[in-house]
Write a protein that holds these residues in place. Structure first.
Motif, short mmCIF file in Angstrom:
data_model
loop_
_atom_site.label_atom_id
_atom_site.label_comp_id
_atom_site.label_asym_id
_atom_site.label_seq_id
_atom_site.Cartn_x
_atom_site.Cartn_y
_atom_site.Cartn_z
N CYS C 92 0.84 -1.21 0.00
CA CYS C 92 0.00 0.00 0.00
C CYS C 92 0.87 1.26 0.00
O CYS C 92 0.59 2.22 -0.71
CB CYS C 92 -0.92 0.02 1.23
SG CYS C 92 -2.17 -1.28 1.19
N ARG C 93 1.90 1.24 0.80
CA ARG C 93 2.73 2.42 0.96
C ARG C 93 3.63 2.64 -0.26
O ARG C 93 3.73 3.76 -0.77
CB ARG C 93 3.60 2.30 2.22
CG ARG C 93 2.76 2.27 3.50
CD ARG C 93 3.58 1.84 4.72
NE ARG C 93 4.66 2.77 5.00
CZ ARG C 93 4.57 3.83 5.79
NH1 ARG C 93 3.43 4.10 6.39
NH2 ARG C 93 5.60 4.62 5.97
N VAL C 98 -0.25 5.01 -0.55
CA VAL C 98 -1.13 5.29 0.59
C VAL C 98 -0.30 5.20 1.87
O VAL C 98 0.35 4.18 2.11
CB VAL C 98 -2.29 4.27 0.68
CG1 VAL C 98 -3.19 4.60 1.87
CG2 VAL C 98 -3.10 4.28 -0.61
N CYS C 100 -0.30 4.33 5.08
CA CYS C 100 -1.08 3.67 6.13
C CYS C 100 -0.19 2.74 6.95
O CYS C 100 0.91 2.39 6.55
CB CYS C 100 -2.22 2.87 5.51
SG CYS C 100 -1.65 1.56 4.41
N ILE C 103 -4.71 -1.83 7.51
CA ILE C 103 -5.87 -1.76 6.61
C ILE C 103 -7.08 -2.15 7.46
O ILE C 103 -7.09 -3.20 8.10
CB ILE C 103 -5.73 -2.65 5.36
CG1 ILE C 103 -7.01 -2.56 4.52
CG2 ILE C 103 -5.39 -4.09 5.70
CD1 ILE C 103 -6.86 -3.14 3.12
N ASP C 104 -8.06 -1.26 7.51
CA ASP C 104 -9.23 -1.51 8.35
C ASP C 104 -10.44 -0.84 7.73
O ASP C 104 -10.35 -0.24 6.66
CB ASP C 104 -8.97 -1.02 9.78
CG ASP C 104 -8.46 0.41 9.79
OD1 ASP C 104 -9.00 1.24 9.02
OD2 ASP C 104 -7.53 0.71 10.55
N GLU C 106 -11.88 1.75 8.32
CA GLU C 106 -11.79 3.20 8.17
C GLU C 106 -11.04 3.64 6.90
O GLU C 106 -11.38 4.63 6.29
CB GLU C 106 -11.11 3.83 9.40
CG GLU C 106 -12.06 3.87 10.58
CD GLU C 106 -11.48 4.68 11.74
OE1 GLU C 106 -10.73 5.64 11.49
OE2 GLU C 106 -11.76 4.31 12.89
N ASN C 107 -9.99 2.91 6.58
CA ASN C 107 -9.22 3.35 5.41
C ASN C 107 -9.38 2.42 4.20
O ASN C 107 -8.71 2.61 3.19
CB ASN C 107 -7.74 3.54 5.77
CG ASN C 107 -7.05 2.22 6.11
OD1 ASN C 107 -7.61 1.15 5.94
ND2 ASN C 107 -5.82 2.31 6.61
N GLU C 109 -11.73 2.17 2.04
CA GLU C 109 -12.19 2.87 0.85
C GLU C 109 -11.01 3.61 0.19
O GLU C 109 -10.83 3.54 -1.03
CB GLU C 109 -13.28 3.86 1.24
CG GLU C 109 -14.29 4.09 0.13
CD GLU C 109 -15.51 4.87 0.67
OE1 GLU C 109 -16.01 5.76 -0.05
OE2 GLU C 109 -15.92 4.60 1.82
N THR C 110 -10.25 4.31 0.98
CA THR C 110 -9.08 5.03 0.45
C THR C 110 -8.12 4.10 -0.25
O THR C 110 -7.66 4.36 -1.37
CB THR C 110 -8.32 5.71 1.62
OG1 THR C 110 -9.25 6.41 2.44
CG2 THR C 110 -7.25 6.66 1.10
N ILE C 111 -7.81 2.99 0.43
CA ILE C 111 -6.86 2.04 -0.17
C ILE C 111 -7.44 1.45 -1.45
O ILE C 111 -6.74 1.34 -2.47
CB ILE C 111 -6.48 0.94 0.85
CG1 ILE C 111 -5.66 1.56 2.00
CG2 ILE C 111 -5.70 -0.18 0.18
CD1 ILE C 111 -5.38 0.61 3.16
#
Ligand SMILES: [Zn+2]
Ligand SMILES: [Zn+2]
Ligand SMILES: [Zn+2]
Lengths: 430, 430, 430
Positions: C92-93, C98, C100, C103-104, C106-107, C109-111
Motif C-alpha cells: 500500500c505504501r 497510501v 497507512c 488496513i481496516d 476506516e481506510n 475505501e481510500t486504499i
C-alpha cells in the motif's frame, strides 16, 4: 544493550495484573513456609546435585529443613551464573526486601531472618500474590482431587490427566478413579467412559478451566476403534502393567482420544505439553530425572488437530528445536495456540528466539505468552519477570525499532500475550 | 555494535594463559614449516574445492608446496567472507606481523617472505605458543603411539579410540594393537580386555589426561553380555570386515563399554564427539568428506551416563540443533559436561547461541568453553580468539548488562570456562 | 537498534536491480487486478482462518472480490503483528502511495480507490517491476506449459516437476505428458525417458533456466535399476494410484533420477525445495493445508549429490533446524548452493539466523540470497525488502562491526548474494 524504550515498555507490562495459566501450586499451602520450600525446588536440588552434591546429602530423611538450606547454600555457588539461581535472588530482593546478589554463608542468616518474618506475616500468600501483581493461578489437579477448601476464583482448577492416559494399568490408578467417580470399572468401555465423563462434570462444576497432560516424544494420538480398545482394556484389567505393549498403547490412545472428546463436549481447552521422557537419569533427585529426545514432530498430532476443530489446544514443546513447527502449526490450524516456554526451554535465550518467531508470524490472539509452572507462589514473580524483560526487548527492538510501531501499540501486544489471551482462551472473566 | 564493556572483558580474557583441551597437533612437528602447512588445512582445501577448484588441482602428488599455495591463493577469493578465511588472516597479522585483510596475488610474496622468516626463527613453535598465550595443548594420539620424544607437560597425550571401537575388524588394527600392547589377541575376550587395559596403563603412565572418540549419529552405547561379545569377537576374528553387521555393532558396543570401564578405573575423562558421518562426499578432498545427520539424540547415551557416574564425559555435538539437549543433559547428569564448539558448529553465530544457552543454565563448573581442534599451533590463537570475542560479548550483554554483574564477576566466569574448568576436569596442575 | 551504517548499506542494496529466482507469477496476468488478488494470497486467507474466520466465509463461490476483501479486512486485525501483514502494508505504501500502517474499515475505501487507480493504469505490471527495481522473475511452469505469449527475458521459464515425480500414477498426468510431448507412454522405460527429454528440449529452447521440485521429508533419491523401474512403471500403468507403495516409490525415484540426468545433459540447475508435507490440515483453505515434519536430513541426498557433480543443486529447506545441515553440505559439496528462505522459514528472525550462518561459513559464490515465491508481482518488493533489511543489519554488524570490513566490501557481498549469484548460477545475462 537493551533498546532505550525497552524499559518504558517493561514498566507498562509490569503493571499488568496477571493470571498464571499453569502452575503446580497447592492451594492448601500456596506459599512457602521456610527457605527449604524455596531451595527445595527441583531446580536447586538438581543443579546442586549436577554440580557435585551427592544425592544422599540432599534427600535423606534425616535432613531437617534448616540443615538442607545450609547444605544447599554451600553447594549453590557453582550455579550463580544460571537464571534459575537468579529467580531465587529476585525473590529475596522483591519479596523478602533483602538487597543481595548472592546467597552464601555470609548473608544466609540475614536472608533467613527476613524470610522468616515474611512467612510469619498474616496472609503471606495473598501478600505474595499482590506484590507479584497476580490475580489468580491455574492449578494442576489430580483427577481425583475433590477441589474443596479453596477459592477457585484465585486458584483455578485444571484437570491433569497423565495418570489416566499412561497409568491406568496400575490397579491403584483404577481404584482411585472408581473411588472418586463412584463408577465401577468393568470390562466394558462404557464404564471407563462414564468415569471419565464424571470427572469432567466434577471439574467443570468446580470451576476448572482446562484439561492438561504431558506427553512423551513417542506419543502419537490416534482414534482407536471400540473393538480394539475393548480388547486392550480387558487385557489391561487382567494383566495390569504386564499387559502387552500394544495394549498399553491402544488404551493410552483410547483414553486420550476420549479426553479430547470430553474437552469438546465440556468446552475445555486441552493443554498439551509435548516431549518429556520420564526417569532418564535414574539416580537423580526428586523431579530431577526427566529429560527428552528432541526428535519429535507435531505431525504426530495431525489426526488429533484435524478431528477436534472446536477444541483449543494450547501447546507447549519441551525443546526449542520444535518451536518452529509449533509456530507453523499455530499459523495454520485454528485450534492450535502456542503456550509459554516450558522447562528446558524456559531460559532467556531460548525464550527470546522462540517468542520472536511466534510474535512475527502467528495471529496475536493465538499466543499465550507465559506460565510460571511454579510449585510455590513466590516463584511466579521472578519467572514472569524474566519473560517480561525478554518480551520488552523484543517489542522495543522489532515492533518499535524495526516496524515503527508506537509504544502504545507495542504495549497492547504485550498485554494481549501476557493477559488478554489467557482470559479469552481459557474463558476467564476479566 | 558490541556492548561497550565487551572490549574490557575481551582484554582480560586475552590475558589468560590457555590450556587447549583438544587439538590434532603433532608434537614432533607442532608448528608450520611453510604456508602450505597452513593453507593445506582442510578448511581451505575443502572450501576452495567447494567454490570450484577441481580436486586434482589441489591433491596431485606432483604439486609442490609453493605451487599449492599459489593455486589456493587464487582459489580463495570466494571464501573471503568466511570465518575460516579470517583465521588465516589473523595468523598473518598476529604471528607473521603482516598487516593484511586478504591474501591475494598482490601480497602473497610479502606474506610468504614474512612467514618464511618466522618459520626459520629458532623455537618457532615455542614462539607461537607464547605469542598465543598458550601453556599446553592436548594431543590426539593413536592408541599405538609410543608417546616418546616430546614434553608431555606442554603436549598432553590423549588416547584416541575411534580405531579400536570402529575398526577392530580390520586385521591391521588388530595387528597394531598386538604390536603395541604385546598381547596376542585370541578368541577370548580376556585378551582383548588385557590389551585395552595395557594401553590405558601406557597412556596414563605417559601423562595422558583424557580418552576421546568421535561417534556417528547412529551409535547407541549399550552394555553387551560377555557371551554376545564373544560371539561377535570370534566372528570378526574369522571374517574381518565381512562379518555380519550385528557382530560389528555388538563388538563396537563391547569395546566402547570396556573403554568406559577403563576410564572409570584409571580416572580419565572420556571425551565424546557425537554426530559425524564419515565419507559422505566420496570425492571430496582429504578430510573434506565428512558430514552428518542432525537427527541424533543424547537419549542414545542414557545407559552410558547412568552406568558410569564416576566417569566425566565432556561432550561435543556436531550440530547446533543438538546443543539444547546437551545443555539439558549437562544440567541434570553430574557426569556430563559441555565441551567446546565442534567443527560445523564452530562459527560465530552458532557459538554465540550455543554458548549463551550453556552459560545461562548449566553450573559454571561444568562448561569447557573451547578447544581449537587445530592441526598446527598457529591456528590455536585465531580460533580461540574468535571464541573470546563471542564470549566477551555474551558476558557483557547478558551478565553485566542484563543481570547487573560487575566486570570482575563476568571476567571470573570467563576465566572459569576458558581455563579453570580445563584444569579441574582434566586434572591438570595449574 | 540497527547498526548505524546498516541504513547506508540498505540504501545501496535497494539500488540493485533484481532478478527474482523463484516465483509463481502467471506471465499472462503477472500483476493484481483487484485487492482480492492481493488479500486472496494464501498467507492472508490462511491466517484469517487460523485466527477464527470460518473457511466458508472465505472460499464460497458466491463471494465476490469486493465482498471477500471486506470480510478479510474485518478478519485481519488479529494478524497485525505478523510480518505477512506487513508485506501488504508495504505494498500500500510503496506501490499504491497510501500512507497507512493498517488496513481496516476506516481506510479500506481510500486504499481500494488508490489501488484501483493503479490497477487501471497502463502497463501496471511493468510499473510494479520498475518501482520494485526488478528486471526479471523466474516462473514456475507446469511441465506441459507451451511457454508462449510472454517475454521470456522478463518472465523466465522454470520447469516444475512435482507432477512428474509424484503424480505419474494419475492417468491425467500421463495424458498431459503424452499430449504435450507427442510421445505415447508405453510399458517401456524408453517412452517415458523420451517424453521427459522432449520436455527439457522444449523448455530450454524457450529460455528455461532451471528445473525445480518440492519434496516431502521422507523422500530419498536413489538410482533405480532399469529392471526395477520397468516393473514399477508397468504396475503403475496397470493399477494407477492403486499400485503398491513400493512401486510408487521406485517410479518416483526413477523419474527424479532421470530428471537429474537431464539437468546434467541440458545444463540446468535443479532447485530442490525440501521438506513439505502436503494436506496436513485437511480442512484448511486453498494452499493453507501444507505443513511439515522437521525431522529431515540432507544425508538423504547423499547419493544424488555424489552422482551428479556437474549439476548445481540450489537447495531450500522448509525448517530452520535443517539450515545448519544446508550450510555444511554447501560448504563441502561443490554442487550444493543455498537458496533463499522458504515459506515457514521466511520470517525475519529465521532469515536473520539462517542467513548469518550461511554468510560466515559458505563461499560467497554459493549463496542465492532470496527469492520471493510471489504469486503476484506486487509481493516481490515487500518480501525482498524484508530480506534486504535483515541482510543490511548482518552486513553492518558482523562484517563491518565485527570483522572491520569497509562499507564497500559489505555492499559488494550483498550485491553478490542478491544479484550476482543469480546470474552466475542460473546463467542469466547481466
Ligand atoms: Zn507443569
Ligand atoms: Zn578433533
Ligand atoms: Zn514456490
Amino acid at each position: 544493550m537493551p533498546h532505550p524504550i525497552s524499559q518504558t515498555i517493561y514498566q507498562a507490562l509490569a503493571d499488568i495484573e496477571l493470571v498464571d495459566p499453569h502452575t503446580h501450586i497447592n492451594p492448601h499451602a500456596p506459599a512457602s513456609k521456610s527457605l527449604a520450600d524455596l531451595l527445595g525446588y527441583h531446580y536447586y536440588t538438581e543443579l546442586a546435585h549436577s554440580a557435585g552434591m551427592p544425592k544422599d546429602q540432599i534427600e535423606d530423611d534425616s535432613i531437617g529443613p534448616d540443615e538442607l538450606v545450609a547444605r544447599l547454600v554451600e553447594g549453590l555457588w557453582p550455579i550463580e551464573n544460571t537464571v534459575q539461581y537468579r529467580w531465587f535472588i529476585e525473590i529475596c530482593r522483591k519479596l523478602f526486601d533483602v538487597d543481595c546478589r548472592t546467597i552464601d554463608s555470609e548473608n544466609l542468616e540475614t536472608i533467613t531472618a527476613a524470610a522468616a518474618d515474611k512467612f510469619a506475616s498474616p496472609n503471606w500468600a495473598d501478600t505474595v500474590l499482590s506484590r507479584s501483581n497476580v490475580r489468580a493461578v491455574f492449578l494442576t489437579n489430580d483427577f481425583d482431587d475433590d477441589l474443596q477448601g479453596f477459592d477457585t476464583a484465585k486458584y483455578i482448577p485444571c484437570l491433569r490427566t497423565d495418570d489416566l492416559v499412561f497409568h491406568l494399568a496400575k490397579p491403584e490408578t483404577r481404584q482411585r478413579l472408581t473411588d472418586c467417580s463412584g463408577i465401577e470399572l468393568t470390562g466394558s468401555l462404557d464404564s471407563l467412559r462414564s468415569a471419565l465423563k464424571q470427572r469432567f462434570e466434577h471439574f467443570t462444576a468446580s470451576g476448572a478451566k482446562a484439561c492438561a497432560i504431558s506427553l512423551p516424544p513417542t506419543f502419537e494420538p490416534q482414534q482407536v476403534s471400540d473393538g480394539r480398545a475393548e480388547t486392550a482394556w480387558e487385557s489391561v484389567l487382567r494383566q495390569g502393567i504386564l499387559a502387552d505393549d500394544s495394549h498399553h498403547t491402544a488404551l493410552s490412545r483410547f483414553v486420550f482420544w476420549t479426553l479430547a472428546e470430553l474437552c469438546d463436549e465440556f468446552g475445555l481447552p486441552f493443554d498439551l505439553m509435548i516431549g518429556v521422557n520420564r526417569g532418564v537419569y535414574e539416580s537423580g533427585v526428586f523431579q530431577g530425572q526427566d529429560l527428552y529426545d528432541s526428535r519429535v514432530s507435531l505431525i504426530q498430532y495431525k489426526a488429533l488437530f484435524n478431528a477436534f476443530p472446536k477444541v483449543t489446544f494450547p501447546v507447549s514443546v519441551l525443546a526449542s528445536v520444535t518451536n518452529q513447527e509449533l509456530v507453523s502449526y499455530a499459523w495454520i490450524f485454528p485450534n492450535v495456540v502456542t503456550n509459554g516456554h516450558w522447562w528446558y526451554s524456559n531460559t532467556p535465550s531460548f525464550i527470546a528466539r522462540d517468542a520472536m518467531a511466534r510474535l512475527e508470524a502467528i495471529p496475536q490472539t493465538k499466543q499465550i505468552g507465559y506460565y510460571s509452572d511454579a510449585y510455590k507462589l513466590e516463584f511466579v514473580w521472578p519467572k514472569f519477570d524474566m519473560y517480561r524483560q525478554v518480551l520488552s526487548n523484543l517489542l522495543a527492538e522489532h515492533f518499535v525499532g524495526f516496524l515503527g510501531w508506537s509504544e502504545e501499540q507495542a504495549i497492547a501486544l504485550g498485554h494481549r500475550v501476557l493477559r488478554g489471551n489467557v482470559e479469552d482462551i481459557f474463558n476467564i472473566e476479566s
